[in-house]
Motif scaffolding. Structure first.
Motif, PDB file in Angstrom:
ATOM      1  N   GLU A 250       0.829  -1.203   0.000  1.00  0.00           N
ATOM      2  CA  GLU A 250       0.000   0.000   0.000  1.00  0.00           C
ATOM      3  C   GLU A 250       0.869   1.260   0.000  1.00  0.00           C
ATOM      4  O   GLU A 250       0.597   2.223  -0.724  1.00  0.00           O
ATOM      5  N   ARG A 251       1.918   1.239   0.796  1.00  0.00           N
ATOM      6  CA  ARG A 251       2.818   2.396   0.852  1.00  0.00           C
ATOM      7  C   ARG A 251       3.528   2.616  -0.473  1.00  0.00           C
ATOM      8  O   ARG A 251       3.650   3.753  -0.949  1.00  0.00           O
ATOM      9  N   LEU A 252       3.996   1.529  -1.094  1.00  0.00           N
ATOM     10  CA  LEU A 252       4.680   1.667  -2.378  1.00  0.00           C
ATOM     11  C   LEU A 252       3.739   2.187  -3.455  1.00  0.00           C
ATOM     12  O   LEU A 252       4.137   3.015  -4.284  1.00  0.00           O
ATOM     13  N   MET A 253       2.523   1.736  -3.459  1.00  0.00           N
ATOM     14  CA  MET A 253       1.572   2.214  -4.461  1.00  0.00           C
ATOM     15  C   MET A 253       1.261   3.697  -4.267  1.00  0.00           C
ATOM     16  O   MET A 253       1.055   4.431  -5.242  1.00  0.00           O
ATOM     17  N   LYS A 254       1.238   4.155  -3.029  1.00  0.00           N
ATOM     18  CA  LYS A 254       1.001   5.571  -2.762  1.00  0.00           C
ATOM     19  C   LYS A 254       2.127   6.437  -3.309  1.00  0.00           C
ATOM     20  O   LYS A 254       1.912   7.580  -3.707  1.00  0.00           O
ATOM     21  N   GLU A 255       3.332   5.876  -3.310  1.00  0.00           N
ATOM     22  CA  GLU A 255       4.487   6.630  -3.803  1.00  0.00           C
ATOM     23  C   GLU A 255       4.360   6.921  -5.298  1.00  0.00           C
ATOM     24  O   GLU A 255       4.973   7.855  -5.811  1.00  0.00           O
ATOM     25  N   THR A 256       3.576   6.111  -6.011  1.00  0.00           N
ATOM     26  CA  THR A 256       3.402   6.304  -7.460  1.00  0.00           C
ATOM     27  C   THR A 256       1.930   6.535  -7.787  1.00  0.00           C
ATOM     28  O   THR A 256       1.435   6.110  -8.824  1.00  0.00           O
ATOM     29  N   LEU A 257       1.240   7.226  -6.901  1.00  0.00           N
ATOM     30  CA  LEU A 257      -0.191   7.422  -7.026  1.00  0.00           C
ATOM     31  C   LEU A 257      -0.600   8.090  -8.330  1.00  0.00           C
ATOM     32  O   LEU A 257      -1.641   7.770  -8.903  1.00  0.00           O
ATOM     33  N   ASP A 258       0.220   9.015  -8.799  1.00  0.00           N
ATOM     34  CA  ASP A 258      -0.124   9.763 -10.007  1.00  0.00           C
ATOM     35  C   ASP A 258       0.425   9.121 -11.269  1.00  0.00           C
ATOM     36  O   ASP A 258       0.338   9.693 -12.350  1.00  0.00           O
ATOM     37  N   GLN A 259       1.012   7.952 -11.138  1.00  0.00           N
ATOM     38  CA  GLN A 259       1.619   7.293 -12.284  1.00  0.00           C
ATOM     39  C   GLN A 259       0.715   6.179 -12.800  1.00  0.00           C
ATOM     40  O   GLN A 259      -0.307   5.842 -12.195  1.00  0.00           O
ATOM     41  N   ASP A 260       1.129   5.599 -13.919  1.00  0.00           N
ATOM     42  CA  ASP A 260       0.470   4.413 -14.445  1.00  0.00           C
ATOM     43  C   ASP A 260       0.529   3.312 -13.369  1.00  0.00           C
ATOM     44  O   ASP A 260       1.575   3.116 -12.740  1.00  0.00           O
ATOM     45  N   PRO A 261      -0.539   2.546 -13.138  1.00  0.00           N
ATOM     46  CA  PRO A 261      -0.526   1.500 -12.107  1.00  0.00           C
ATOM     47  C   PRO A 261       0.589   0.475 -12.286  1.00  0.00           C
ATOM     48  O   PRO A 261       1.013  -0.154 -11.320  1.00  0.00           O
ATOM     49  N   ASP A 262       1.046   0.305 -13.526  1.00  0.00           N
ATOM     50  CA  ASP A 262       2.114  -0.660 -13.786  1.00  0.00           C
ATOM     51  C   ASP A 262       3.501  -0.049 -13.676  1.00  0.00           C
ATOM     52  O   ASP A 262       4.504  -0.738 -13.840  1.00  0.00           O
ATOM     53  N   PHE A 263       3.560   1.265 -13.419  1.00  0.00           N
ATOM     54  CA  PHE A 263       4.854   1.937 -13.343  1.00  0.00           C
ATOM     55  C   PHE A 263       5.595   1.520 -12.072  1.00  0.00           C
ATOM     56  O   PHE A 263       5.013   1.443 -10.995  1.00  0.00           O
ATOM     57  N   ARG A 264       6.885   1.287 -12.215  1.00  0.00           N
ATOM     58  CA  ARG A 264       7.724   0.954 -11.077  1.00  0.00           C
ATOM     59  C   ARG A 264       8.910   1.913 -11.064  1.00  0.00           C
ATOM     60  O   ARG A 264       9.807   1.825 -11.901  1.00  0.00           O
ATOM     61  N   ASP A 265       8.890   2.831 -10.112  1.00  0.00           N
ATOM     62  CA  ASP A 265       9.946   3.833 -10.014  1.00  0.00           C
ATOM     63  C   ASP A 265      11.275   3.144  -9.685  1.00  0.00           C
ATOM     64  O   ASP A 265      11.372   2.445  -8.668  1.00  0.00           O
ATOM     65  N   PRO A 266      12.302   3.338 -10.519  1.00  0.00           N
ATOM     66  CA  PRO A 266      13.589   2.658 -10.293  1.00  0.00           C
ATOM     67  C   PRO A 266      14.207   2.939  -8.927  1.00  0.00           C
ATOM     68  O   PRO A 266      14.945   2.102  -8.400  1.00  0.00           O
ATOM     69  N   LYS A 267      13.893   4.101  -8.349  1.00  0.00           N
ATOM     70  CA  LYS A 267      14.524   4.415  -7.060  1.00  0.00           C
ATOM     71  C   LYS A 267      13.984   3.527  -5.930  1.00  0.00           C
ATOM     72  O   LYS A 267      14.564   3.481  -4.843  1.00  0.00           O
ATOM     73  N   GLN A 270      14.677  -1.723  -4.590  1.00  0.00           N
ATOM     74  CA  GLN A 270      14.949  -2.623  -3.468  1.00  0.00           C
ATOM     75  C   GLN A 270      13.708  -2.822  -2.595  1.00  0.00           C
ATOM     76  O   GLN A 270      13.477  -3.924  -2.076  1.00  0.00           O
ATOM     77  N   GLU A 271      12.910  -1.783  -2.459  1.00  0.00           N
ATOM     78  CA  GLU A 271      11.675  -1.924  -1.696  1.00  0.00           C
ATOM     79  C   GLU A 271      10.733  -2.942  -2.361  1.00  0.00           C
ATOM     80  O   GLU A 271      10.081  -3.741  -1.674  1.00  0.00           O
ATOM     81  N   TRP A 272      10.673  -2.907  -3.704  1.00  0.00           N
ATOM     82  CA  TRP A 272       9.846  -3.876  -4.420  1.00  0.00           C
ATOM     83  C   TRP A 272      10.397  -5.297  -4.276  1.00  0.00           C
ATOM     84  O   TRP A 272       9.638  -6.254  -4.091  1.00  0.00           O
ATOM     85  N   VAL A 273      11.710  -5.412  -4.367  1.00  0.00           N
ATOM     86  CA  VAL A 273      12.336  -6.737  -4.195  1.00  0.00           C
ATOM     87  C   VAL A 273      12.046  -7.271  -2.793  1.00  0.00           C
ATOM     88  O   VAL A 273      11.681  -8.442  -2.607  1.00  0.00           O
ATOM     89  N   LEU A 310      12.239  -8.371 -14.492  1.00  0.00           N
ATOM     90  CA  LEU A 310      11.112  -8.010 -15.353  1.00  0.00           C
ATOM     91  C   LEU A 310      10.727  -6.536 -15.269  1.00  0.00           C
ATOM     92  O   LEU A 310      10.116  -6.001 -16.197  1.00  0.00           O
ATOM     93  N   HIS A 311      11.083  -5.865 -14.173  1.00  0.00           N
ATOM     94  CA  HIS A 311      10.635  -4.492 -13.978  1.00  0.00           C
ATOM     95  C   HIS A 311      11.746  -3.451 -13.923  1.00  0.00           C
ATOM     96  O   HIS A 311      11.489  -2.265 -14.162  1.00  0.00           O
ATOM     97  N   PHE A 312      12.967  -3.875 -13.600  1.00  0.00           N
ATOM     98  CA  PHE A 312      14.021  -2.889 -13.382  1.00  0.00           C
ATOM     99  C   PHE A 312      15.276  -3.110 -14.219  1.00  0.00           C
ATOM    100  O   PHE A 312      16.158  -2.259 -14.241  1.00  0.00           O
TER     101      PHE A 312
END
Length: 470
Positions: A250-267, A270-273, A310-312
């Motif tokens: 939930e926290r990670l998705m909030k960080e990209t709230l204004d982006q495409d739902p499939d977007f994964r911010d490279p910064k 590690q949080e995604w991993v 697949l994402h980074f």
């Protein structure tokens, strides 16, 4: 049969491949043999003896309940979590087991005989099944060993199994047992490590079947994460470990709230991993459906590193679905080839060599898979696998309360990050390095032999005794 990619990546239930999946598989085999013998209807009593690590940490690892399900005829790759809950509730309520799905016997977890201080010669994870008739005469008896990753070996057939393995390897187009042999195959054929593995897999399946099978394996990994992200609260077992994956997601998705739902911010890579590794292992800890990769205790590492790929990984933001599928297949084939080396030269059993054999092997496999899909040469891929294991040597298996929770869940996230770093380090080199993967594998095996049994999945040392459970 020769160890293949679908042996190393198999679908089962948590929390442990050696303590849950293997015992269930052994019990199911015993039930099938009994049914085929024609003696099933004569059975009046059942006895199950558990030895060594299976007895020492069986309650926390779900060993006893897994055996009950296996004796009823269920197999780990087929049974669904809801079936597990339903059957175990029925057995607990009635106190009756349906042996081979046909003969009702008054039997439950409390009836199993635990021998934690008795270690059978072949392996610490030993179990003996015995059934007798009304007169007390033994109808059928068998002893099995759960040797890691869900693999089982029957007592008395160890030499035959090794001979069969050797014979089956002769039938492979490009057999290998060591990393040196594997690299030699790559050089002589001009193929990558993943391509060598594919050639061998084609000896028993079509390429289309291999591809479909591996994509299915990854779909189960994805499904495991999806289910885990919907579960909240505490993990079962009494340690009161809180599920973190849903909140982190939930926290990670909030960080990209204004982006495409499939977007994964490279910064936030590690949080995604970390999230993927934790999600898989929280689901495993709750007895959910997971992929052994190559074990349940290390099930989160390869999905997490593959998620990174697949994402980074460079260029994946422009990848088509076909490109993504190619990446998944190539990654898993390469990881599988490295897994073969560990399985055949050492062990992937925490009860035999400590957590270096589980988390260490998975980290090494993941590093190799990532290095390959990022364009590494066979030498760089082998280097990545070596780096990852070298820095997991000596890792103990000391789960608190015998539960696959602490330190297991976080350890998967840490090992996934190690794998990514190992791949990146290898790719910045030219493939030459001082220590070979074979030397590290042998070192892991020897370190496991020297390691005190307190630190090999017995809950008799380390965190298991120094941390208060409640």
């Amino acid at each position: 049969m020769a160890v293949g990619v679908f042996d190393l990546f198999s679908i089962g239930i948590g929390p442990s491949s050696s303590h849950t999946v293997g015992p269930m598989r052994a019990a199911a085999v015993f039930a099938e043999e009994l049914k085929a013998s024609g003696d099933l209807e004569k059975v009046a009593s059942l006895r199950v003896d558990l030895y060594g690590s299976l007895a020492a940490t069986g309650h926390g690892h779900g060993t006893m309940t897994a055996i009950l399900l296996g004796l009823e005829g269920f197999h780990p790759e087929q049974i669904l979590p809801e079936e597990v809950e339903d059957r175990l509730a029925t057995i607990a309520e009635t106190g009756t087991l349906q042996l081979a799905g046909a003969v009702a016997l008054p039997y439950g977890v409390k009836d199993m005989v635990l021998r934690p201080l008795t270690i059978l010669p072949r392996h610490t994870n030993g179990m003996t099944f015995t059934v007798a008739d009304a007169a007390g005469e033994t109808l059928h008896q068998a002893t099995f060993f759960s040797v890691g990753g869900g693999f089982i070996v029957r007592e008395g057939e160890e030499d035959a199994a090794l001979k069969e393995l050797a014979e089956s390897k002769k039938e492979l187009p490009l057999p290998f047992r060591t990393a040196a042999e594997l690299l030699g195959r790559c050089q002589s054929k001009g193929l990558s490590i993943g391509e060598i593995m594919l050639v061998n897999e084609r000896a028993s399946r079509t390429e289309a079947e291999i591809r479909a099978g591996l994509l299915h394996i990854y779909s189960v990994m994805e499904g495991c994460v999806e289910v885990s992200l919907k579960r909240t609260g505490l993990l079962p077992g009494g340690l009161k470990v809180r599920r973190r994956a849903p909140d982190w997601h939930e926290r990670l998705m909030k960080e990209t709230l204004d982006q495409d739902p499939d977007f994964r911010d490279p910064k936030y890579w590690q949080e995604w991993v970390n999230l993927i590794a934790l999600a898989v292992n929280e689901e495993n800890a709750s007895g959910g459906r997971v992929v052994t990769a190559p074990t349940n205790g290390a099930a989160g590492i390869i999905p997490a590193v593959l998620y990174y790929a697949l994402h980074f990984a460079p260029g994946m933001d422009q990848a088509t679905q076909a490109d993504r599928d190619d990446t998944i297949v190539k990654f898993l084939l390469t990881a599988g080839a490295i897994g073969v080396l560990y399985k055949e030269q050492a062990s992937i059993s925490g009860a035999e060599v400590g957590c270096q054999g589980e988390v260490g092997s998975a980290s090494s496999m993941a590093a190799a898979g990532l290095a390959e899909v990022m364009g590494g040469t066979p030498q760089q891929v082998e280097n990545a696998a070596e780096i990852a294991m070298e820095h997991n040597l000596g890792l103990t298996c000391d789960p608190i309360g015998g539960l696959v929770q602490v330190p297991c869940i976080e350890r998967n996230a840490i090992a996934a990050a190690k794998a990514i770093n190992a791949a990146k380090m290898a790719l910045w080199g030219d493939g030459t390095h001082r220590v070979s993967l074979d030397e590290v594998i042998v070192t892991m095996r020897e370190t496991g032999k020297d390691m005190s049994s307190k630190y090999k999945e017995t809950a008799m040392g380390g965190l298991a005794v120094n941390v208060v459970e409640c």
